[in-house]
Design an enzyme around this catalytic site. Sequence first.
Site, short mmCIF file in Angstrom:
data_model
loop_
_atom_site.label_atom_id
_atom_site.label_comp_id
_atom_site.label_asym_id
_atom_site.label_seq_id
_atom_site.Cartn_x
_atom_site.Cartn_y
_atom_site.Cartn_z
N HIS A 137 0.83 -1.22 0.00
CA HIS A 137 0.00 0.00 0.00
C HIS A 137 0.86 1.26 0.00
O HIS A 137 0.44 2.30 0.48
CB HIS A 137 -0.94 0.03 1.21
CG HIS A 137 -1.69 -1.24 1.42
ND1 HIS A 137 -2.93 -1.48 0.88
CD2 HIS A 137 -1.35 -2.38 2.09
CE1 HIS A 137 -3.34 -2.70 1.22
NE2 HIS A 137 -2.39 -3.26 1.94
N SER A 259 14.86 21.14 -15.20
CA SER A 259 13.65 21.92 -15.41
C SER A 259 14.03 23.21 -16.13
O SER A 259 15.12 23.75 -15.91
CB SER A 259 13.02 22.24 -14.06
OG SER A 259 12.19 23.37 -14.17
N LYS A 265 15.90 21.42 -9.86
CA LYS A 265 15.19 20.18 -10.18
C LYS A 265 15.89 19.31 -11.21
O LYS A 265 16.51 19.80 -12.13
CB LYS A 265 13.79 20.51 -10.71
CG LYS A 265 12.81 20.78 -9.57
CD LYS A 265 11.40 20.94 -10.10
CE LYS A 265 10.79 19.63 -10.53
NZ LYS A 265 9.72 19.83 -11.48
N GLU A 272 9.52 8.31 -16.04
CA GLU A 272 8.09 8.64 -16.17
C GLU A 272 7.52 8.08 -17.46
O GLU A 272 6.41 7.55 -17.50
CB GLU A 272 7.90 10.16 -16.14
CG GLU A 272 8.24 10.79 -14.80
CD GLU A 272 8.25 12.31 -14.90
OE1 GLU A 272 7.22 12.93 -14.60
OE2 GLU A 272 9.29 12.88 -15.28
#
Length: 436
Positions: A137, A259, A265, A272
């Site tokens: 979970h 980024s 970042k 992804e």
Amino acid sequence: MNTSLGFDRRLWPQDLRGSRAHARMLAAAGVLSPAERDELLRGLDLVEAELAGGTFPFSENDEDIHMAVERRLTELIGPVGGKLHTARSRNDQVATDMALFVRDEAGEAVKRIDALARTLVAVAEQHVDVALPGYTHLQRAQPVYLAHHLLAYVWMLLRDRDRFAFVASRSVAALPLGAGALAGVNFATDRGMVAEELGFDHVAPNSIDAVSNRDFVLDYLGAAATCLTHLSRLGAELVLWSSSEFGFVRLPDAWSSGSSIMPQKKNPDAAELLRAKAPRVVGSLAGFYGVLHALPLTYNKDMQEDKEPLFDAVDTLTVSLEAAEGMIRGAEFDEERMAAAASDDLIAATDIADLYVKRGMPFREAHGIVGGLVREAVAAGIPLRELRSEHLDEEARALLERSSWLESKDSEGGTASGRVRAQLAAARAALASAPP
Ligand code: ARG
């Protein structure tokens, strides 16, 4: 609308292979003279040189790759080029090209999956004693060794490898060529000779099935959908693990990007995308089932819709396996962050419950008691070992201090390091043996 040349030109290597075998067989069967055969083979070499060199003059009027090759062959060697299509139809020709393509690409998939699995095993080997939390979970559940976690993907990939090996050998075992348009041909052909040259196990026994069959496309898409689904879980974990919140891994720069406006970042783009790729191939599989569903026998132009989904699946799988391999090979794991996350002693709750069970308490009751201890510790904001409770006697506290939670999982397939080492050896052996 009718034309497929824009995408099926990709089948030219398979189309030429099939045509050469067909020409040789026609001569062996006495349908063509040896001189005609040689002329056709010479012409096919010329066509191949143009296709491979990018100089092949495609024409607006070529409906598909089969017609383009035949048209060019005739331009290059004259009317004898028109003899190649004797005792053949585009229906058995395209089924054969597609079967050859699926076999080639399923073989490629086996190799790429193998490469990724080997990289995972090598990285696992370097991290046999690195602990991290295992999750259910997405909540910290029980600590495991990183090698154990990475090996979970190896077993998935070994099943994927077997699925593609099945596609390459069994799904495309039967040669369609020689079925003609649908009913067979008016010549005494030798289909066995063609099957042998093209590497098919046997001749398709029913000409109707031969030109109607695209099961091998479904099988490839199914194997790809499952493999990509596995990779999507790997991608998802790499995204999570590379976040500041987890901080378990640094992904290689080559597979990340900065980024455009936030200099701090580093985005895990490739991970992804890995996470996102599976659904389009699952969609292609569902879509192509839709095309074949309720389609009357035999060949129908609907079946031309087999190509784009298949080609897209091949490209998607290729790029995804490459990306996964590159990311795993270059990943830097933060062993301290992982170990710190795994050393939260709440994670040993199951071990304390098991201690009570070994003393004779029913598991449910032990589970309830330890659940209460955990709630108290969390409410007080202290580790379990600092909690004062009658239920935490010396032996239980020792369990919390000992950090023995991993090594006690010494059941078959468990995370104790002896078991993980055995698993590494088993994975290596499975990789060394050929798929069934
Ligand atoms: N381009 C067609 C396909 O991909 C080739 C077969 C065409 N056959 C026919 N009878 N029109 O399916």
